[in-house]
Design an enzyme around this catalytic site. Structure first.
Site, PDB file in Angstrom:
ATOM      1  CE  LYS A 122     -56.528 115.799 -77.796  1.00  0.00           C
ATOM      2  NZ  LYS A 122     -57.870 116.625 -77.326  1.00  0.00           N
ATOM      3  CE  LYS A 151     -64.204 115.495 -75.561  1.00  0.00           C
ATOM      4  NZ  LYS A 151     -62.630 116.226 -75.531  1.00  0.00           N
ATOM      5  CG  ASP A 207     -64.590 119.468 -75.110  1.00  0.00           C
ATOM      6  OD1 ASP A 207     -63.487 119.317 -75.470  1.00  0.00           O
ATOM      7  OD2 ASP A 207     -65.451 119.710 -76.103  1.00  0.00           O
ATOM      8  CB  SER A 256     -56.361 116.436 -67.168  1.00  0.00           C
ATOM      9  OG  SER A 256     -57.607 117.437 -67.262  1.00  0.00           O
TER      10      SER A 256
HETATM   11  P1  NDP Z   1     -65.830 126.645 -74.370  1.00  0.00           P
HETATM   12  O1  NDP Z   1     -67.033 126.406 -74.447  1.00  0.00           O
HETATM   13  O2  NDP Z   1     -65.077 127.311 -73.366  1.00  0.00           O
HETATM   14  O3  NDP Z   1     -65.518 127.682 -75.694  1.00  0.00           O
HETATM   15  C1  NDP Z   1     -66.097 127.266 -76.973  1.00  0.00           C
HETATM   16  C2  NDP Z   1     -66.063 128.567 -77.983  1.00  0.00           C
HETATM   17  O4  NDP Z   1     -66.278 128.057 -79.281  1.00  0.00           O
HETATM   18  C3  NDP Z   1     -67.037 129.628 -77.498  1.00  0.00           C
HETATM   19  O5  NDP Z   1     -66.550 130.774 -78.003  1.00  0.00           O
HETATM   20  C4  NDP Z   1     -68.146 129.054 -78.755  1.00  0.00           C
HETATM   21  O6  NDP Z   1     -69.081 130.079 -78.598  1.00  0.00           O
HETATM   22  C5  NDP Z   1     -67.605 128.686 -79.919  1.00  0.00           C
HETATM   23  N1  NDP Z   1     -67.877 127.572 -80.263  1.00  0.00           N
HETATM   24  C6  NDP Z   1     -68.509 126.372 -79.984  1.00  0.00           C
HETATM   25  N2  NDP Z   1     -69.134 125.831 -80.489  1.00  0.00           N
HETATM   26  C7  NDP Z   1     -69.442 126.386 -81.794  1.00  0.00           C
HETATM   27  C8  NDP Z   1     -69.979 125.968 -83.169  1.00  0.00           C
HETATM   28  N3  NDP Z   1     -70.549 124.847 -83.301  1.00  0.00           N
HETATM   29  N4  NDP Z   1     -69.726 127.358 -84.044  1.00  0.00           N
HETATM   30  C9  NDP Z   1     -69.184 128.295 -83.868  1.00  0.00           C
HETATM   31  N5  NDP Z   1     -68.543 128.487 -82.535  1.00  0.00           N
HETATM   32  C10 NDP Z   1     -68.702 127.662 -81.573  1.00  0.00           C
HETATM   33  O7  NDP Z   1     -64.760 125.436 -75.069  1.00  0.00           O
HETATM   34  P2  NDP Z   1     -63.329 125.292 -75.059  1.00  0.00           P
HETATM   35  O8  NDP Z   1     -62.683 126.443 -75.316  1.00  0.00           O
HETATM   36  O9  NDP Z   1     -62.934 124.327 -73.761  1.00  0.00           O
HETATM   37  O10 NDP Z   1     -63.138 124.145 -76.054  1.00  0.00           O
HETATM   38  C11 NDP Z   1     -62.721 124.794 -77.532  1.00  0.00           C
HETATM   39  C12 NDP Z   1     -62.222 123.534 -78.477  1.00  0.00           C
HETATM   40  O11 NDP Z   1     -60.959 123.189 -77.719  1.00  0.00           O
HETATM   41  C13 NDP Z   1     -63.201 122.404 -78.337  1.00  0.00           C
HETATM   42  O12 NDP Z   1     -62.668 121.821 -79.717  1.00  0.00           O
HETATM   43  C14 NDP Z   1     -62.657 121.477 -77.750  1.00  0.00           C
HETATM   44  O13 NDP Z   1     -62.758 120.116 -77.731  1.00  0.00           O
HETATM   45  C15 NDP Z   1     -61.196 121.900 -77.587  1.00  0.00           C
HETATM   46  N6  NDP Z   1     -60.294 121.307 -76.443  1.00  0.00           N
HETATM   47  C16 NDP Z   1     -60.545 121.831 -75.135  1.00  0.00           C
HETATM   48  C17 NDP Z   1     -59.935 121.507 -74.179  1.00  0.00           C
HETATM   49  C18 NDP Z   1     -59.954 122.216 -72.919  1.00  0.00           C
HETATM   50  O14 NDP Z   1     -59.340 121.940 -71.793  1.00  0.00           O
HETATM   51  N7  NDP Z   1     -61.148 122.830 -72.588  1.00  0.00           N
HETATM   52  C19 NDP Z   1     -58.713 120.652 -74.303  1.00  0.00           C
HETATM   53  C20 NDP Z   1     -58.330 120.340 -75.817  1.00  0.00           C
HETATM   54  C21 NDP Z   1     -59.290 120.513 -76.820  1.00  0.00           C
HETATM   55  P3  NDP Z   1     -70.320 130.622 -77.998  1.00  0.00           P
HETATM   56  O15 NDP Z   1     -69.762 131.408 -76.844  1.00  0.00           O
HETATM   57  O16 NDP Z   1     -71.373 131.411 -78.678  1.00  0.00           O
HETATM   58  O17 NDP Z   1     -70.808 129.478 -77.355  1.00  0.00           O
HETATM   59  O1  2IT Z   2     -60.061 117.646 -75.787  1.00  0.00           O
HETATM   60  C1  2IT Z   2     -59.597 117.509 -74.439  1.00  0.00           C
HETATM   61  O2  2IT Z   2     -58.262 116.968 -74.626  1.00  0.00           O
HETATM   62  C2  2IT Z   2     -60.173 118.016 -73.618  1.00  0.00           C
HETATM   63  N1  2IT Z   2     -61.425 118.376 -73.591  1.00  0.00           N
HETATM   64  C3  2IT Z   2     -59.610 117.703 -72.103  1.00  0.00           C
HETATM   65  C4  2IT Z   2     -59.789 116.536 -71.305  1.00  0.00           C
HETATM   66  C5  2IT Z   2     -59.144 116.452 -70.109  1.00  0.00           C
HETATM   67  O3  2IT Z   2     -59.283 115.210 -69.504  1.00  0.00           O
HETATM   68  O4  2IT Z   2     -58.752 117.247 -69.472  1.00  0.00           O
END
Ligand code: NDP
Ligand code: 2IT
Length: 445
Positions: A114, A126, A166, A376
């Protein structure tokens, strides 16, 4: 046996009990076959794949902390510094009760490719912990973050390893982690990204992953002679990625009809009221079921998943393996034609293959959600310059990066005779730069 098969077998044998890591390795290596075949003798001699699948360093540590009642607890902390061939390790920290080494290794492995696709100089890493922030007080979160950083600080640095958020790690946690790092090192540097705007954060980092996902989706749809405006979109999750994917999709004229959290999902056929969701999830940190108090005509369910609704576009934005073959079949049956992964590895291998067999355009996470880590890296640039750019400037750069990622993966897929296979395109395009850098730097890497 082919080189790829040998390595897949070795990873499975050497690292038993790591199913998510095995899954990620299989997906990547299987689609690298054409490029490996072309260079097999050289790659074997240099043990390139052996090096690629083994992290440069795995750090695990004890995280002791004391709750508001005076009870002590211990969680497990992780940082996997996977590959530094093209830049300092970069990748988020995940706080969730199910976190284990397999999950952190799969995420770190994906991050290598990525980060390469962004075109920016960042390696793959990570980390995280099996600590679950849910239900904890602010003070408990602070104490945990301080303890976690007390060990992590000796392993990271602005030019060494730069963690970010994350699942379970947002602005609040990054603030506590940064405060502890600064206190320990007596050094104000860009050691974390996703920081608050008053202490070195970048405008548009909060929005970046979700916005970037929709920028790439929009480009993919437009290059196929269609448009996002007017489309019905199913999104899972209700966190950072899901919320800002919803916001951008709505701005571009699509109708988002679902969101979910770990306890249930909402279906609002009139279109999600995003202000209500932000208030529930970002401000009150409450359950999505409360959406019904604002929109009584919407539906809330704790059974099944969002993928059962009728939609044109599906954007899984919650977590790994949240969309399986049965979900993929339901989506295709109900008219879905475009899938882009906001989460990391949300689609199982079988579901991915099903989408591809049915002609659904499928953008894998390592391309589609790269906008977060790309921004980032833009935050790191601003920190190095000791300047901050405007929202519009960062957003424009983000958009340019996502459009360029789409064309990179499209070009790589076509170059290997697999037009529209963006899984293959993303893995190959991401791999090529890392492989070249590893080979150039000798077997020390
Ligand atoms: P958040 O913690 O902000 O939100 C996660 C969401 O997914 C929440 O609604 C949570 O529910 C739900 N969730 C988490 N785990 C589970 C599970 N095991 N089963 C069902 N629902 C679940 O995280 P992000 O939005 O930052 O991340 C979401 C995804 O995106 C992840 O896969 C992460 O690795 C990926 N990602 C994030 C990036 C970032 O910049 N933040 C960048 C690239 C990818 P609840 O509210 O009930 O906890
Ligand atoms: O999965 C991802 O790419 C992230 N959670 C963001 C990583 C970062 O360094 O901003």
């Amino acid at each position: 046996m082919s080189y790829v098969d040998e390595i897949i077998e070795a990873v499975t044998q050497n690292h038993p009990g790591e199913p998510e890591f095995h899954q990620a390795v299989k997906e990547v290596l299987n689609s690298l076959r054409p490029v490996i075949d072309l260079n097999e003798a050289r790659y074997r001699r240099e043990a390139l794949l052996e090096r690629l699948v083994e992290p440069e360093r795995i750090i695990t540590f004890r995280v002791p902390w004391v709750d508001d009642q005076g009870q002590a607890h211990v969680n497990i902390g992780y940082r996997v510094q996977f590959n530094s061939a093209i830049g300092p390790y970069k990748g988020g920290l995940r706080l969730r009760d199910n976190v284990n080494l397999s999950i952190i290794k799969f995420l770190g492995f994906e991050q290598i490719f990525k980060n390469s696709l962004t075109g920016l100089p960042i390696g793959g890493g990570k980390g995280g912990s099996n600590f679950d922030p849910k239900g904890k007080s602010d003070r408990e979160i602070m104490v945990f973050c301080q303890s976690f950083m007390t060990e992590l600080a000796r392993h990271i640095g602005a030019d060494t390893d730069v963690p970010a958020g994350d699942i379970g790690v947002g602005a609040r946690e990054i603030g506590y982690l940064f405060g502890q790092y600064k206190r320990m090192k007596n050094c104000f540097e860009g050691v974390l990204t996703g920081k608050g705007l008053t202490y070195g954060g970048s405008l548009a980092r909060t929005e970046a992953t979700g916005y970037g996902l929709v920028y790439l989706l929009d480009e993919m749809i437009r290059t196929h002679g269609d448009q996002l405006a007017g489309k019905t979109v199913a999104i899972s999750g209700a966190g950072n990625v899901a919320i800002y994917a919803t916001e951008k999709a709505q701005q571009l004229g699509a109708k988002v009809v679902t969101l979910s959290d770990s306890t249930g999902w909402i279906y609002d056929p009139e279109g999600i009221d995003l202000a209500a969701v932000k208030e529930i999830k970002e401000v009150r940190r409450a359950r999505l079921s409360e959406y019904l108090t604002v929109r009584p005509n919407a539906q809330y369910s704790t059974e099944g998943r969002v993928w059962s609704v009728s939609c044109d576009v599906a954007l899984p934005c919650a977590t790994q393996n949240e969309l399986d073959l049965a979900d993929a079949e339901a989506l295709v049956r109900n008219g879905c034609r475009y899938v882009a992964e906001g989460a990391n590895m949300p689609t199982t291998l079988e579901a991915t293959e099903y989408f591809q067999a049915k002609g659904v355009l499928f953008a894998p996470g390592k391309a589609a959600n790269a906008g977060g880590v790309a921004t980032s890296a833009l935050e790191m640039s601003q920190n190095s310059q000791r300047l901050s750019w405007s929202f519009e400037e960062v957003d424009q750069k983000l958009k340019g990066i996502m459009v360029s990622i789409y064309h990179k993966i499209d070009e790589a897929a076509k170059r290997f005779g697999a037009a529209d296979n963006y899984v293959l395109g993303a893995n190959i395009a991401g791999f090529e730069k890392v492989a070249e850098a590893m080979l150039a730097q000798g077997v020390a890497f």
